[in-house]
Write an enzyme that holds these catalytic residues in place. Structure first.
Site, PDB file in Angstrom:
ATOM      1  N   ASN A 154       0.847  -1.195   0.000  1.00 46.45           N
ATOM      2  CA  ASN A 154       0.000   0.000   0.000  1.00 46.45           C
ATOM      3  C   ASN A 154       0.878   1.238   0.000  1.00 46.45           C
ATOM      4  O   ASN A 154       1.704   1.425   0.894  1.00 46.45           O
ATOM      5  CB  ASN A 154      -0.895   0.032   1.241  1.00 46.45           C
ATOM      6  CG  ASN A 154      -1.932   1.138   1.156  1.00 46.45           C
ATOM      7  OD1 ASN A 154      -2.941   1.011   0.467  1.00 46.45           O
ATOM      8  ND2 ASN A 154      -1.683   2.246   1.837  1.00 46.45           N
ATOM      9  N   GLU A 155       0.716   2.054  -1.026  1.00 46.76           N
ATOM     10  CA  GLU A 155       1.389   3.350  -1.121  1.00 46.76           C
ATOM     11  C   GLU A 155       2.870   3.275  -0.758  1.00 46.76           C
ATOM     12  O   GLU A 155       3.303   3.791   0.295  1.00 46.76           O
ATOM     13  CB  GLU A 155       0.686   4.396  -0.246  1.00 46.76           C
ATOM     14  CG  GLU A 155      -0.671   4.788  -0.785  1.00 46.76           C
ATOM     15  CD  GLU A 155      -1.241   6.036  -0.117  1.00 46.76           C
ATOM     16  OE1 GLU A 155      -0.805   6.390   0.986  1.00 46.76           O
ATOM     17  OE2 GLU A 155      -2.122   6.663  -0.718  1.00 46.76           O
ATOM     18  N   GLU A 189      -8.442   5.099  -4.330  1.00 46.37           N
ATOM     19  CA  GLU A 189      -8.913   5.764  -3.112  1.00 46.37           C
ATOM     20  C   GLU A 189      -9.350   7.170  -3.503  1.00 46.37           C
ATOM     21  O   GLU A 189      -8.510   8.011  -3.842  1.00 46.37           O
ATOM     22  CB  GLU A 189      -7.797   5.856  -2.061  1.00 46.37           C
ATOM     23  CG  GLU A 189      -7.341   4.508  -1.543  1.00 46.37           C
ATOM     24  CD  GLU A 189      -6.295   4.629  -0.431  1.00 46.37           C
ATOM     25  OE1 GLU A 189      -6.153   5.713   0.166  1.00 46.37           O
ATOM     26  OE2 GLU A 189      -5.596   3.625  -0.190  1.00 46.37           O
ATOM     27  N   GLN A 227      -9.938   7.810  12.712  1.00 41.42           N
ATOM     28  CA  GLN A 227     -11.344   7.944  13.121  1.00 41.42           C
ATOM     29  C   GLN A 227     -11.963   9.263  12.684  1.00 41.42           C
ATOM     30  O   GLN A 227     -13.173   9.403  12.619  1.00 41.42           O
ATOM     31  CB  GLN A 227     -11.502   7.731  14.621  1.00 41.42           C
ATOM     32  CG  GLN A 227     -10.608   8.601  15.459  1.00 41.42           C
ATOM     33  CD  GLN A 227     -10.737   8.238  16.929  1.00 41.42           C
ATOM     34  OE1 GLN A 227     -11.632   8.716  17.606  1.00 41.42           O
ATOM     35  NE2 GLN A 227      -9.870   7.385  17.418  1.00 41.42           N
ATOM     36  N   MET A 228     -11.134  10.279  12.347  1.00 40.49           N
ATOM     37  CA  MET A 228     -11.679  11.559  11.873  1.00 40.49           C
ATOM     38  C   MET A 228     -11.777  11.615  10.341  1.00 40.49           C
ATOM     39  O   MET A 228     -12.054  12.663   9.771  1.00 40.49           O
ATOM     40  CB  MET A 228     -10.812  12.725  12.374  1.00 40.49           C
ATOM     41  CG  MET A 228     -10.698  12.828  13.873  1.00 40.49           C
ATOM     42  SD  MET A 228     -12.311  12.985  14.670  1.00 40.49           S
ATOM     43  CE  MET A 228     -12.741  14.663  14.207  1.00 40.49           C
ATOM     44  N   HIS A 229     -11.531  10.490   9.676  1.00 43.57           N
ATOM     45  CA  HIS A 229     -11.542  10.436   8.207  1.00 43.57           C
ATOM     46  C   HIS A 229     -12.909   9.931   7.749  1.00 43.57           C
ATOM     47  O   HIS A 229     -13.338   8.850   8.112  1.00 43.57           O
ATOM     48  CB  HIS A 229     -10.441   9.477   7.755  1.00 43.57           C
ATOM     49  CG  HIS A 229     -10.141   9.512   6.289  1.00 43.57           C
ATOM     50  ND1 HIS A 229     -11.070   9.188   5.323  1.00 43.57           N
ATOM     51  CD2 HIS A 229      -9.004   9.821   5.622  1.00 43.57           C
ATOM     52  CE1 HIS A 229     -10.499   9.304   4.133  1.00 43.57           C
ATOM     53  NE2 HIS A 229      -9.252   9.685   4.289  1.00 43.57           N
ATOM     54  N   TRP A 256      -5.702  14.165   7.656  1.00 42.25           N
ATOM     55  CA  TRP A 256      -4.244  14.347   7.688  1.00 42.25           C
ATOM     56  C   TRP A 256      -3.759  15.703   7.201  1.00 42.25           C
ATOM     57  O   TRP A 256      -2.561  15.941   7.165  1.00 42.25           O
ATOM     58  CB  TRP A 256      -3.548  13.226   6.927  1.00 42.25           C
ATOM     59  CG  TRP A 256      -4.139  12.884   5.596  1.00 42.25           C
ATOM     60  CD1 TRP A 256      -5.060  11.899   5.348  1.00 42.25           C
ATOM     61  CD2 TRP A 256      -3.891  13.518   4.333  1.00 42.25           C
ATOM     62  NE1 TRP A 256      -5.394  11.870   4.008  1.00 42.25           N
ATOM     63  CE2 TRP A 256      -4.691  12.862   3.362  1.00 42.25           C
ATOM     64  CE3 TRP A 256      -3.077  14.566   3.915  1.00 42.25           C
ATOM     65  CZ2 TRP A 256      -4.700  13.221   2.016  1.00 42.25           C
ATOM     66  CZ3 TRP A 256      -3.087  14.929   2.571  1.00 42.25           C
ATOM     67  CH2 TRP A 256      -3.888  14.257   1.639  1.00 42.25           C
TER      68      TRP A 256
HETATM   69  C1  GAL Z   1      -3.951   6.806   2.021  1.00 39.12           C
HETATM   70  C2  GAL Z   1      -3.768   5.387   2.496  1.00 39.12           C
HETATM   71  C3  GAL Z   1      -4.989   4.875   3.201  1.00 39.12           C
HETATM   72  C4  GAL Z   1      -5.504   5.886   4.171  1.00 39.12           C
HETATM   73  C5  GAL Z   1      -5.812   7.154   3.431  1.00 39.12           C
HETATM   74  C6  GAL Z   1      -6.389   8.242   4.301  1.00 39.12           C
HETATM   75  O1  GAL Z   1      -2.728   7.468   1.953  1.00 39.12           O
HETATM   76  O2  GAL Z   1      -3.464   4.536   1.421  1.00 39.12           O
HETATM   77  O3  GAL Z   1      -4.670   3.676   3.865  1.00 39.12           O
HETATM   78  O4  GAL Z   1      -4.550   6.103   5.160  1.00 39.12           O
HETATM   79  O5  GAL Z   1      -4.624   7.654   2.881  1.00 39.12           O
HETATM   80  O6  GAL Z   1      -6.661   9.395   3.562  1.00 39.12           O
END
Ligand code: GAL
Length: 649
Positions: free
Chosen positions: A141-142, A313, A362-364, A321
C-alpha cells in the site's frame, strides 16, 4: 467505467458484512478492495494462518456480485514479525530504527523481510489465486507513504555498494563520474562507499543522485518479489499498486512497467492544503481542490499505467491528515468522480466504506458514517452510478500535447535547487495548467516514450537531455517547449561540455553562459512578463522575443522549438502555446480559472471547480446546441456537464 470502495471487513462484526455488501451493490459499486492491512488477522502468529474470516468476507462480497481487489498486507508487518526480525526495520538519517505502532516501518532493502513478504503473498495467492471473485491484486500500500523510501539499514548500505559496483564496474570510473577528486573524496574500492548521510556539509550531488536512483530501484525490486508470485499463482488477474499524489521519491514509470494497472489515491483537499499555493488560492478552492492538480495526477498515472489506470482511493468527505480538513462542497465528490472518468479511469473507488470509530483515522470520512447512515459521499456516488448509464464508455485517445515527466530530474533539482523556491512540481504544473487553460488534452509521458503523433511536446524540467530524447523530439515533428535548466546536467551530474542545454542544442541554437536565482521579492519585468526566481544569461544568434530591462533575453524561438530562459509566469506560457496552436491549426478555448474540459472517446466533459456557476456559452461557441448527456451549458459550483463531441469540441 465502474465504481468501487475500500472495505475493511476485519474492522466490523461479521454479522454486518452481508448488509454492507448489499448496500454497496445497491449504491452501484462493483469493485471492493480489501485485505491490505490485515496481516495480524491473516497470520496472528508465525506460520499460523486464519483464513476462516477472509474466506467468509470474500464469499459474502462475491455473493453480492462484487469483484475484489485483494491487497497484500505487507505495508503492516505485525508485531511478532518485527520482534523476531528487528533488522527488517527501516533506519532513519540519525541511525534510529523506525518503530512499530503505525505502518510502513519496514526497509525495502531487507532481504529477510522480502522473504517474509514472499511467504505471506504465496500463502494468499495459493488460497485465493483462482477464486472467481478476485479480479486483481494490489501489492502493498502506497510505497513511500510517510516518507519511507529511504532507509540507512545495513541491508541498504550493502545493497548500495553492490548497486554501484554493478553500475560502474571499476571504482576509478565512479570516482571520475562523481568528480571525487574534489575535496579528496576518492575511493579505493566499492566497499568503502556509504550512503550520503551525516556528512559535515552537503554530500556530493552525484553521490546523492545515485543514492536516489538506488533507493528507487529497491522499491521496484521489492515489488517484483510479490508481482512474480502473483503472476505465477493467480493467472489472468491484474496486478496493480496504489500510488500517491505529490509523491516522486521513486520512478513510477519503472514500477509501472512491471504492473498491469496504475492505481492512485486522490485526496484533492488534502493536497491543496499540502501544496505551495498562496492563501488566496487555498481559500478560493478550499472545498474543491486545485482545478489542475487532480487532473495532472490522472494524466500522469494514465502514462504510468500505459493507458490502464484507476483511482482506487477517492476522498469521500473530510480527511484527517491535512493541517485543516474542510468538507468538500456538495457535488464535489461527484465532480471528482466524473473528472477521473473523463481522463480515462477504469474505476473510481472511494476510501473508505464506513468511517472507523477507532484508531488513527477515526476523523476520516467514509461513504457511511460510523453509525452506518449514508454520508454525503454515498449520496453522490449513487448519483454518479445512475448517470453512468447514459455516458458512452470509451478509451481515451492520444492527446495532441505530451508533457515529459522525468523522476530523475526532480531528484536532481531537489539535490541541487540553487534557489530555495525552485520547486520541481510547481514548474511542471505551470506548463500543464497553461495547456489545460486552453482546453487542450495532455498525456504525461516518460522521456523514453514514443512521441510520434504529438503536435506539441512540453519539457518543463528536462535537466537530463539525452541524445535519444532530443532525437525523438525531432523525429516526432512536434513543436517543443523547453523550460529553464533543460540539458543542464549529464547523467553523471556534471555540467555538459559546451555548457547547457547540452543536447538541447540539437533543438535550438543557444548556450546558457550563466544562471542566477533570485530572492522571492525580486521581480524583473521583460515586457509584460514577470521574471522571478530564476534567470539565465543566453548567448545565441537568435533574437530574443522578450528581454528584461537589463537586456537579458528570456524567450528564444526557432521554427519548431521555444526556449524559456527564466522561471516562467503564466502569461509567457499562455502566449507561447497560443501562438504555436495557431500555427498548428489547433483549436484553443480560453477557459476561466476554475473551468476545465477533457475528452474521452465521443464525449467531452466539463468540470466546474468554482463554488459559483459558470456558463459554457461564454467560452464555447455553439454550446447551447450541444447534445448533453449530463448537465447543461449552465454549470453550478462543483457542476459537471458531458456532451457528444461528434459535432462540437
Ligand atoms: C492513504 C492510504 C490509506 C488511508 C488514506 C487516508 O494514503 O493509502 O490507507 O490512510 O490515505 O486518507
Amino acid at each position: 467505467m465502474k465504481l468501487g470502495v475500500c472495505y475493511y471487513p476485519e474492522h466490523w462484526p461479521q454479522d454486518m458484512w452481508h448488509s454492507d455488501a448489499a448496500r454497496m451493490a445497491d449504491i452501484g459499486i462493483k469493485q471492493v478492495r480489501i485485505g491490505e492491512f490485515a496481516w495480524s488477522r491473516i497470520e496472528p502468529s508465525p506460520g499460523i494462518y486464519d483464513w476462516q474470516w477472509l474466506d467468509k468476507a470474500i464469499e459474502t462480497l462475491h455473493a453480492h456480485g462484487l469483484e475484489i481487489v485483494l491487497g497484500t498486507p505487507t505495508a503492516t508487518p505485525p508485531k511478532w514479525l518485527v520482534d523476531t526480525d528487528p533488522e527488517m526495520l527501516a533506519i532513519d538519517e540519525q541511525g534510529r530504527p523506525r518503530q512499530f505502532g503505525s505502518r510502513r516501518h519496514y526497509c525495502f532493502s531487507s532481504l529477510s523481510y522480502r522473504d517474509q513478504c514472499a511467504r505471506i503473498v504465496t500463502a494468499m495467492a495459493q488460497r485465493y489465486g483462482d477464486h472467481p471473485a478476485i479480479a486483481a491484486w494490489q501489492t502493498d500500500n502506497e510505497y513511500g507513504c510517510h516518507d519511507t523510501i529511504i532507509s540507512y539499514s545495513n541491508a541498504a548500505r550493502a545493497g548500495f555498494k553492490a548497486w554501484l559496483a554493478q553500475k560502474y564496474g571499476e571504482v576509478t570510473v565512479l570516482n571520475a563520474a562523481w568528480g571525487n577528486v574534489f575535496w579528496s573524496m576518492e575511493y579505493q574500492n566499492f566497499d568503502e562507499i556509504d550512503p550520503p548521510v551525516e556528512t559535515v556539509t552537503e554530500a556530493n550531488p552525484a553521490h546523492r543522485q545515485d543514492w536516489a536512483r538506488f533507493s528507487s530501484d529497491q522499491v521496484i525490486a521489492f515489488d517484483k518479489v510479490q508481482t512474480d508470485i502473483l503472476r505465477a499463482l493467480s493467472p489472468g488477474r491484474d496486478v496493480l499498486h496504489n500510488y500517491m499524489g505529490m509523491f516522486t521519491a521513486f520512478d513510477h514509470f519503472k514500477l509501472g512497467k512491471q504492473l498491469d494497472i496504475a492505481a492512485w489515491d486522490s485526496y484533492p483537499l488534502g493536497f491543496l492544503e499540502w501544496a505551495w499555493w498562496d492563501n488566496v488560492t487555498k481559500e478560493r478552492f478550499l472545498r474543491q481542490g486545485h482545478p489542475d492538480f487532480t487532473a495532472f495526477h490522472h494524466d500522469l498515472y494514465r502514462g504510468v499505467g500505459k493507458g490502464r489506470w484507476q483511482v482506487i482511493e477517492q476522498q469521500p468527505g473530510p480527511v484527517n491528515w491535512g493541517a485543516w480538513n474542510p468538507a468538500p462542497l456538495d457535488g464535489m465528490v461527484r465532480a471528482w468522480t466524473w473528472e477521473a472518468f473523463a481522463h480515462g479511469a477504469e474505476t473510481v473507488s472511494y476510501f473508505r466504506w464506513r468511517q472507523a470509530p477507532f484508531a488513527q483515522e477515526q476523523m476520516h470520512a467514509g461513504l457511511m458514517r460510523p453509525d452506518n447512515i449514508e454520508a454525503q459521499g454515498a449520496i453522490e456516488a449513487r448519483i454518479v452510478a445512475g448517470e453512468m448509464a447514459v455516458v458512452a464508455d470509451a478509451k481515451t485517445a492520444q492527446a495532441p500535447v505530451a508533457l515529459i515527466f522525468d523522476y530523475e530530474a526532480i531528484w536532481a533539482i531537489q539535490i541541487q535547487p540553487q534557489g530555495r523556491d525552485y520547486r520541481p512540481l510547481e514548474i511542471i504544473l505551470a506548463f500543464y495548467s497553461a495547456a489545460r487553460r486552453l482546453g487542450l488534452d495532455i498525456d504525461i509521458v516518460d522521456p523514453s516514450h514514443d512521441l510520434a503523433g504529438y503536435k506539441i511536446v512540453l519539457c518543463p524540467l528536462q535537466i537530463f537531455m539525452s541524445p535519444d530524447l532530443s532525437e525523438s523530439i525531432k523525429a516526432s515533428g512536434a513543436v517543443c517547449v523547453l523550460g529553464p535548466r533543460s540539458g543542464s546536467k549529464t547523467d553523471d551530474f556534471q555540467i555538459p561540455v559546451g555548457l547547457p542545454p547540452g543536447h538541447g542544442r540539437d533543438l535550438i541554437d543557444l548556450v546558457i553562459s550563466r544562471v542566477e536565482s533570485l530572492r522571492p521579492a525580486h521581480v524583473e519585468m521583460a515586457g509584460v512578463y514577470a521574471v522571478t526566481r530564476w534567470l539565465e544569461h543566453i548567448q545565441s544568434p537568435l533574437a530574443s522575443r522578450a528581454q528584461t530591462s537589463s537586456g537579458h533575453g528570456i524567450w528564444y524561438q526557432n521554427e519548431s522549438c521555444d526556449y524559456i530562459a527564466c522561471w516562467p509566469d503564466a502569461q509567457i506560457l499562455q502566449d507561447i502555446l497560443k501562438e504555436r496552436c495557431q500555427q498548428l491549426d489547433m483549436t484553443v478555448i480560453n477557459l476561466p480559472d476554475g473551468l476545465r474540459l477533457r475528452r474521452r472517446g465521443e464525449v467531452t466533459f466539463a468540470i466546474n471547480y468554482e463554488n459559483v456557476p459558470v456558463n459554457l456559452c461564454d467560452y464555447i461557441e455553439g454550446a447551447r446546441l450541444m447534445n448533453f448527456y449530463i448537465g447543461s451549458p449552465s454549470l453550478p459550483g462543483a457542476g459537471v456537464a458531458a456532451w457528444s463531441n461528434r459535432d462540437h469540441t
